[in-house]
Design an enzyme around this catalytic site. Structure first.
Site, short mmCIF file in Angstrom:
data_model
loop_
_atom_site.label_atom_id
_atom_site.label_comp_id
_atom_site.label_asym_id
_atom_site.label_seq_id
_atom_site.Cartn_x
_atom_site.Cartn_y
_atom_site.Cartn_z
N THR A 1 0.83 -1.21 0.00
CA THR A 1 0.00 0.00 0.00
C THR A 1 0.86 1.26 0.00
O THR A 1 0.73 2.12 -0.88
CB THR A 1 -0.92 0.00 1.25
OG1 THR A 1 -1.70 -1.19 1.24
CG2 THR A 1 -1.82 1.23 1.27
N GLU B 1 8.21 10.06 10.14
CA GLU B 1 6.96 10.84 10.28
C GLU B 1 5.73 9.96 10.05
O GLU B 1 4.72 10.08 10.75
CB GLU B 1 6.98 12.00 9.27
CG GLU B 1 5.74 12.87 9.28
CD GLU B 1 5.56 13.61 10.60
OE1 GLU B 1 6.33 14.53 10.87
OE2 GLU B 1 4.65 13.26 11.37
N LYS C 1 2.26 3.70 18.56
CA LYS C 1 2.26 5.11 18.15
C LYS C 1 2.32 6.04 19.37
O LYS C 1 2.97 7.08 19.33
CB LYS C 1 1.02 5.41 17.31
CG LYS C 1 1.07 4.72 15.95
CD LYS C 1 -0.28 4.75 15.27
CE LYS C 1 -0.24 4.08 13.91
NZ LYS C 1 -1.57 3.82 13.36
N GLY D 1 -3.74 4.76 4.78
CA GLY D 1 -4.08 4.75 3.35
C GLY D 1 -2.89 5.12 2.49
O GLY D 1 -1.93 5.74 2.95
P1 NDP Z 1 1.75 -4.02 2.78
O1 NDP Z 1 1.49 -5.33 3.46
O2 NDP Z 1 0.74 -3.48 1.87
O3 NDP Z 1 3.12 -4.14 1.97
C1 NDP Z 1 4.27 -4.74 2.49
C2 NDP Z 1 5.32 -4.82 1.40
O4 NDP Z 1 6.52 -5.31 1.97
C3 NDP Z 1 4.96 -5.75 0.25
O5 NDP Z 1 5.31 -5.18 -0.97
C4 NDP Z 1 5.83 -6.98 0.51
O6 NDP Z 1 6.26 -7.63 -0.68
C5 NDP Z 1 7.03 -6.36 1.17
N1 NDP Z 1 7.72 -7.32 2.02
C6 NDP Z 1 7.22 -8.06 3.01
N2 NDP Z 1 8.18 -8.81 3.56
C7 NDP Z 1 9.32 -8.53 2.89
C8 NDP Z 1 10.66 -8.97 2.98
N3 NDP Z 1 11.03 -9.89 3.87
N4 NDP Z 1 11.58 -8.45 2.13
C9 NDP Z 1 11.21 -7.53 1.22
N5 NDP Z 1 9.96 -7.05 1.10
C10 NDP Z 1 9.03 -7.56 1.92
O7 NDP Z 1 2.11 -3.00 3.93
P2 NDP Z 1 1.76 -1.44 3.99
O8 NDP Z 1 2.25 -0.78 2.77
O9 NDP Z 1 0.36 -1.27 4.39
O10 NDP Z 1 2.62 -0.98 5.25
C11 NDP Z 1 4.01 -0.84 5.15
C12 NDP Z 1 4.53 -0.19 6.44
O11 NDP Z 1 3.92 1.09 6.59
C13 NDP Z 1 4.20 -0.94 7.73
O12 NDP Z 1 5.23 -0.71 8.66
C14 NDP Z 1 2.94 -0.26 8.23
O13 NDP Z 1 2.75 -0.37 9.62
C15 NDP Z 1 3.26 1.17 7.85
N6 NDP Z 1 2.10 2.04 7.68
C16 NDP Z 1 1.07 1.65 6.87
C17 NDP Z 1 0.00 2.50 6.66
C18 NDP Z 1 -1.13 2.13 5.79
O14 NDP Z 1 -2.08 2.93 5.70
N7 NDP Z 1 -1.13 0.98 5.15
C19 NDP Z 1 -0.04 3.83 7.31
C20 NDP Z 1 1.11 4.13 8.12
C21 NDP Z 1 2.13 3.26 8.30
P3 NDP Z 1 5.25 -8.31 -1.73
O15 NDP Z 1 4.50 -7.16 -2.36
O16 NDP Z 1 6.13 -9.01 -2.68
O17 NDP Z 1 4.36 -9.21 -0.91
N1 HSE Z 2 -2.97 0.10 10.29
C1 HSE Z 2 -2.69 1.45 10.66
C2 HSE Z 2 -4.00 2.14 10.98
C3 HSE Z 2 -2.01 2.15 9.53
O1 HSE Z 2 -5.04 1.59 10.68
O2 HSE Z 2 -3.96 3.22 11.58
C4 HSE Z 2 -1.52 3.51 9.91
O3 HSE Z 2 -0.46 3.44 10.82
#
Ligand code: NDP
Ligand code: HSE
Length: 420
Positions: A13, A129, A205, A302
């Protein structure tokens, strides 16, 4: 025109949002930073997965070494999440002289101090951030715009998924499971949503937010954490009937000369600013002794909102690279203070009780603040009462509830802490 080469670890995401913003906003980035950002390499877990984004000119790999060993890459964005192997990846990146931007609250709340020292020793930035409140630029704002003020309390809604679920259950008749599924489909929830609904994500957080607001490192075991899994539709309706909404609230504030940090579902008065925050939106209400109350509001999760916060850190690092001043701490405020243990957090509690006969009930408790007969349920002749305690600890509250449960004339219909 200078080009800064980036590496990204994770293309889910948030990673996808980062790629999109860089591709769509090149002109603005160039105008504001004087540099062009070029994504050189992205590390993912599954190379065979279909990606719905233009990756032309970008190397996709499943080997972190492809970034660690690449001297051209100056800034790396870690958006893969969880602790292992993200921690060892970040350590290797810092050791190889790369500046790191991350959205990983699990990691920062658990191993933040060690990683911050690691970054300083290597004279590189470690910025995060996006780890708190998604698109709201709350950490940098606290670090810079409250630098001269004493923050006396922080209270907020800082988990988008749980706020989305509570909003949908209360306004759109969705069940808990339906609302959770939607939050997952919208990319709000963690890969495993357990931490979202258990309050643990908001606890992480709060640990980071408290470090910025109060300069204090809070061990996770000192944070009282409760989640939303036990909240029923009946609780939500009862709250509405009495003039409240139920929200998962994170708070850090002094109690009995100690710092209290908690995350728990609370009854929030309908006219309180935090009661109006809906769906994936977050809000952080900061009180400063000089500035008074200031509330920050916006998307807490998001793709694009979170990616925007990530890019703010990237561009702050670009500026530090230009000025050759990477390696400063994100937040310099540091002090020691006593922390309240988790079970000693104090709140007013709001209980609703049904009296099995129609008589007024007297609750004999030292913590009794007021008692009123507020409504009569005509069908079964039972009388619903509300009861608000003085500030009492979680332990005192549980003892009180057990005592009340032993009263034959009463049934407790709801019992929640109140947001003051
Ligand atoms: P997703 O699950 O959507 O994406 C995770 C990504 O990491 C995928 O592309 C996955 O690869 C990759 N991945 C997982 N394991 C490995 C590994 N061992 N080596 C390399 N790549 C790996 O996560 P999000 O984007 O939702 O979240 C990412 C981070 O951001 C997290 O720390 C989350 O807490 C934080 N965050 C998320 C928010 C949100 O709204 N979603 C908001 C704020 C923070 P593949 O695509 O190949 O499976
Ligand atoms: N899973 C987290 C939430 C993403 O729903 O707030 C943002 O850190």
């Amino acid at each position: 025109m200078k080009t800064i080469k980036l590496g990204i670890v994770g293309l889910g995401t948030v990673g996808t949002g980062v790629v999109r913003i860089i591709q769509n906003n090149q002109q603005k980035i160039l105008a504001t930073s004087g540099c062009q950002l070029q994504i050189k390499t992205i590390v993912v877990a599954n190379l065979a997965k279909q990606r719905h984004i233009d990756l032309e000119g970008i190397k996709l790999t499943n080997q972190i070494a492809d970034i660690v060993a690449d001297d051209e890459i100056q800034i790396v964005i870690e958006v893969m999440g969880t602790i292992d192997p993200a921690k060892s990846y970040i350590e290797a990146l810092l050791d190889s002289g790369k500046n790191v931007v991350t959205a990983n609250k699990d990691l920062l709340a658990t191993y933040g101090n060690g990683l911050i020292t690691h970054a300083q020793e290597n004279h590189v930035n470690l910025l995060y951030e996006a780890s708190v409140a998604g698109g709201i630029p709350i950490l940098r704002t606290i670090a810079t715009s409250f630098a001269a003020d004493q923050i006396t309390s922080v209270a907020g809604i800082i988990n988008g998924t749980s706020n989305y679920i509570l909003t949908q259950m209360s306004e759109n008749e969705l069940t808990y499971n339906e609302a959770l599924q939607q939050a997952q489909e919208l990319g709000l929830a963690e890969t495993d949503p357990t931490n979202d609904v258990s309050g643990k994500d908001a606890g992480y957080k709060m640990a980071i937010l408290t470090q910025f607001a109060f300069g204090v490192t809070v061990p996770l075991e000192n944070i009282f954490v409760a989640g939303i899994t036990q909240i029923t539709k009946a609780d939500i309706l009862r709250a509405q009937k009495w003039g409240y909404v139920i929200k998962l609230i994170g708070q850090a504030r002094p109690v009995d000369d100690k710092l209290s940090v908690s995350v728990e579902p609370m009854f929030v008065r309908k006219d309180h600013p935090l009661a109006t925050i809906k769906n994936e939106n977050n809000a952080v209400l900061v009180t400063g002794s000089s500035v008074g109350e200031v509330m920050f509001y916006g998307a807490g999760a998001g793709e694009l909102p979170t990616a925007n916060s990530v890019l703010n850190d990237v561009l702050a690092t670009v500026k530090d690279l230009q000025l050759q001043q990477t390696g400063a701490k994100f937040n310099n405020f540091s002090r020691t203070t006593d922390l309240l243990v988790a079970q000693q957090q104090k709140n007013h509690y709001f209980l609703t009780l049904v009296s099995k006969d129609d008589s007024r009930v007297t609750i004999t408790s030292n913590h009794h603040k007021h008692q009123q007969t507020l409504s009569k349920q005509k069908n079964d002749l039972a009388t619903e009462l509300s009861y608000q305690t003085k500030p009492i600890s979680v332990q005192q509250f549980r003892t009180m509830v057990e005592k009340l449960k032993g009263t034959e004339k009463l049934t407790i219909t709801a019992a929640y802490p109140l947001l003051d």
